[in-house]
Design a protein around this motif. Sequence first.
Motif, PDB file in Angstrom:
ATOM      1  N   THR A 111      -9.855 -19.123  36.763  1.00  0.00           N
ATOM      2  CA  THR A 111      -8.824 -20.233  36.526  1.00  0.00           C
ATOM      3  C   THR A 111      -9.678 -21.384  37.060  1.00  0.00           C
ATOM      4  N   MET A 112     -10.826 -21.438  37.581  1.00  0.00           N
ATOM      5  CA  MET A 112     -11.780 -22.673  37.875  1.00  0.00           C
ATOM      6  C   MET A 112     -12.677 -22.868  36.688  1.00  0.00           C
ATOM      7  N   SER A 113     -12.810 -22.002  35.674  1.00  0.00           N
ATOM      8  CA  SER A 113     -14.024 -22.387  34.532  1.00  0.00           C
ATOM      9  C   SER A 113     -13.535 -21.764  33.272  1.00  0.00           C
ATOM     10  N   GLU A 114     -13.118 -22.505  32.282  1.00  0.00           N
ATOM     11  CA  GLU A 114     -12.969 -21.950  31.052  1.00  0.00           C
ATOM     12  C   GLU A 114     -13.978 -21.126  30.511  1.00  0.00           C
ATOM     13  N   PRO A 115     -15.334 -21.316  30.489  1.00  0.00           N
ATOM     14  CA  PRO A 115     -16.297 -20.563  30.005  1.00  0.00           C
ATOM     15  C   PRO A 115     -16.389 -19.160  30.600  1.00  0.00           C
ATOM     16  N   VAL A 116     -16.098 -19.101  32.060  1.00  0.00           N
ATOM     17  CA  VAL A 116     -15.918 -18.109  32.606  1.00  0.00           C
ATOM     18  C   VAL A 116     -15.076 -17.096  32.208  1.00  0.00           C
ATOM     19  N   ARG A 117     -13.899 -17.888  32.279  1.00  0.00           N
ATOM     20  CA  ARG A 117     -12.452 -17.124  31.823  1.00  0.00           C
ATOM     21  C   ARG A 117     -12.770 -16.361  30.334  1.00  0.00           C
ATOM     22  N   THR A 118     -13.251 -17.081  29.714  1.00  0.00           N
ATOM     23  CA  THR A 118     -13.642 -16.657  27.911  1.00  0.00           C
ATOM     24  C   THR A 118     -14.521 -15.205  28.313  1.00  0.00           C
ATOM     25  N   ALA A 119     -15.544 -15.686  28.959  1.00  0.00           N
ATOM     26  CA  ALA A 119     -16.563 -14.452  29.293  1.00  0.00           C
ATOM     27  C   ALA A 119     -15.966 -13.244  29.680  1.00  0.00           C
ATOM     28  N   CYS A 120     -14.975 -13.407  30.521  1.00  0.00           N
ATOM     29  CA  CYS A 120     -14.292 -12.297  31.134  1.00  0.00           C
ATOM     30  C   CYS A 120     -13.279 -11.553  30.150  1.00  0.00           C
ATOM     31  N   SER A 121     -12.484 -12.474  29.526  1.00  0.00           N
ATOM     32  CA  SER A 121     -11.713 -12.171  28.601  1.00  0.00           C
ATOM     33  C   SER A 121     -12.204 -11.395  27.422  1.00  0.00           C
ATOM     34  N   ASN A 126     -13.597  -5.877  24.720  1.00  0.00           N
ATOM     35  CA  ASN A 126     -14.364  -5.041  24.167  1.00  0.00           C
ATOM     36  C   ASN A 126     -14.142  -3.707  24.698  1.00  0.00           C
ATOM     37  N   ILE A 127     -13.517  -3.592  26.062  1.00  0.00           N
ATOM     38  CA  ILE A 127     -13.513  -2.261  26.532  1.00  0.00           C
ATOM     39  C   ILE A 127     -11.936  -1.854  26.067  1.00  0.00           C
ATOM     40  N   GLN A 129     -11.048  -2.555  23.073  1.00  0.00           N
ATOM     41  CA  GLN A 129     -11.033  -2.063  21.719  1.00  0.00           C
ATOM     42  C   GLN A 129     -11.693  -0.824  21.583  1.00  0.00           C
ATOM     43  N   ILE A 130     -12.868  -0.487  22.569  1.00  0.00           N
ATOM     44  CA  ILE A 130     -13.134   0.954  22.467  1.00  0.00           C
ATOM     45  C   ILE A 130     -12.163   2.121  22.613  1.00  0.00           C
ATOM     46  N   TYR A 131     -11.380   1.876  23.557  1.00  0.00           N
ATOM     47  CA  TYR A 131     -10.272   2.778  23.645  1.00  0.00           C
ATOM     48  C   TYR A 131      -9.340   2.664  22.559  1.00  0.00           C
ATOM     49  N   TYR A 132      -9.124   1.497  21.923  1.00  0.00           N
ATOM     50  CA  TYR A 132      -8.183   1.432  20.913  1.00  0.00           C
ATOM     51  C   TYR A 132      -8.657   2.144  19.710  1.00  0.00           C
ATOM     52  N   ILE A 133      -9.861   2.042  19.433  1.00  0.00           N
ATOM     53  CA  ILE A 133     -10.522   2.873  18.168  1.00  0.00           C
ATOM     54  C   ILE A 133     -10.416   4.268  18.452  1.00  0.00           C
ATOM     55  N   LYS A 134     -10.681   4.869  19.755  1.00  0.00           N
ATOM     56  CA  LYS A 134     -10.644   6.218  20.091  1.00  0.00           C
ATOM     57  C   LYS A 134      -9.131   6.723  19.933  1.00  0.00           C
ATOM     58  N   LEU A 135      -8.193   5.925  20.404  1.00  0.00           N
ATOM     59  CA  LEU A 135      -6.677   6.404  20.195  1.00  0.00           C
ATOM     60  C   LEU A 135      -6.476   6.339  18.725  1.00  0.00           C
ATOM     61  N   LEU A 136      -6.818   5.318  17.993  1.00  0.00           N
ATOM     62  CA  LEU A 136      -6.602   5.362  16.638  1.00  0.00           C
ATOM     63  C   LEU A 136      -6.978   6.953  15.919  1.00  0.00           C
ATOM     64  N   ALA A 137      -8.366   7.092  16.293  1.00  0.00           N
ATOM     65  CA  ALA A 137      -8.954   8.301  15.850  1.00  0.00           C
ATOM     66  C   ALA A 137      -8.303   9.502  16.259  1.00  0.00           C
ATOM     67  N   ASP A 138      -7.677   9.510  17.340  1.00  0.00           N
ATOM     68  CA  ASP A 138      -6.713  10.696  17.820  1.00  0.00           C
ATOM     69  C   ASP A 138      -5.332  10.722  17.278  1.00  0.00           C
ATOM     70  N   GLY A 139      -5.073   9.798  16.276  1.00  0.00           N
ATOM     71  CA  GLY A 139      -3.683   9.803  15.634  1.00  0.00           C
ATOM     72  C   GLY A 139      -2.860   8.789  16.119  1.00  0.00           C
ATOM     73  N   PHE A 140      -2.981   7.788  17.364  1.00  0.00           N
ATOM     74  CA  PHE A 140      -1.820   7.288  17.684  1.00  0.00           C
ATOM     75  C   PHE A 140      -1.790   5.946  16.602  1.00  0.00           C
ATOM     76  N   SER A 141      -0.477   5.579  16.756  1.00  0.00           N
ATOM     77  CA  SER A 141      -0.200   4.250  15.677  1.00  0.00           C
ATOM     78  C   SER A 141      -0.834   3.082  16.221  1.00  0.00           C
ATOM     79  N   VAL A 142      -1.073   2.261  15.563  1.00  0.00           N
ATOM     80  CA  VAL A 142      -1.482   0.924  15.764  1.00  0.00           C
ATOM     81  C   VAL A 142      -0.906   0.397  17.261  1.00  0.00           C
TER      82      VAL A 142
END
Length: 186
Positions: A111-121, A126-127, A129-142
């Motif tokens: 909340t104190m630094s926009e560049p830090v918030r963006t880097a954390c976000s 990314n994390i 997205q990795i789960y999302y891709i694997k879940l799609l491969a498992d047959g879950f809907s978007v």
Amino acid sequence: MDTKSLIIETATTLFQQKGYKTVGLTEILKACNVTKGALYHHFPNGKDELLITCLHALKEDITTDIKVIFSKHPSTEDAIVSMIDKLIRSFEKDGTITGYTFSSIVSEMATMSEPVRTACSDLYENIEQIYYIKLLADGFSVEKATAISLLLTASIEGAMMLCLTQQSTNPLIKISKLLPTLLKNF
């Protein structure tokens, strides 16, 4: 290891262990055995720039590690259990989970630094997205993959923080048993 890499690796560990605000430049310099001039040569904007660089390095390391784990397992359930088992072993060995958790940095600085918030976000995205891709491969809907990837991210990150505050692996052990059951019932 070159000076810049040494500073990044050392500062990342210190920030994860003690928090950004608690760690001073003097402590980083002493731990690295480098001069203030060397630090400012690589990070002219000081500690904030160093933190953002540390977060980018964490993003690469964590993303690569999770991708490797997920590529070795046929299902999201198996991959999640394997990843959590790795976190548990790390905590049992080292008494902490440096390398994966960065919530202390987020809570202090987002909340104190926009560049830090963006880097954390970006790291959380990314994390997820990795789960999302694997879940799609498992047959879950978007829609379900989107919701579940958020649930997994929040659950695992929260359990890591609870492990650190409780000095116990119990939160990770519990979600390791619970998350696969939840995934089967989704």
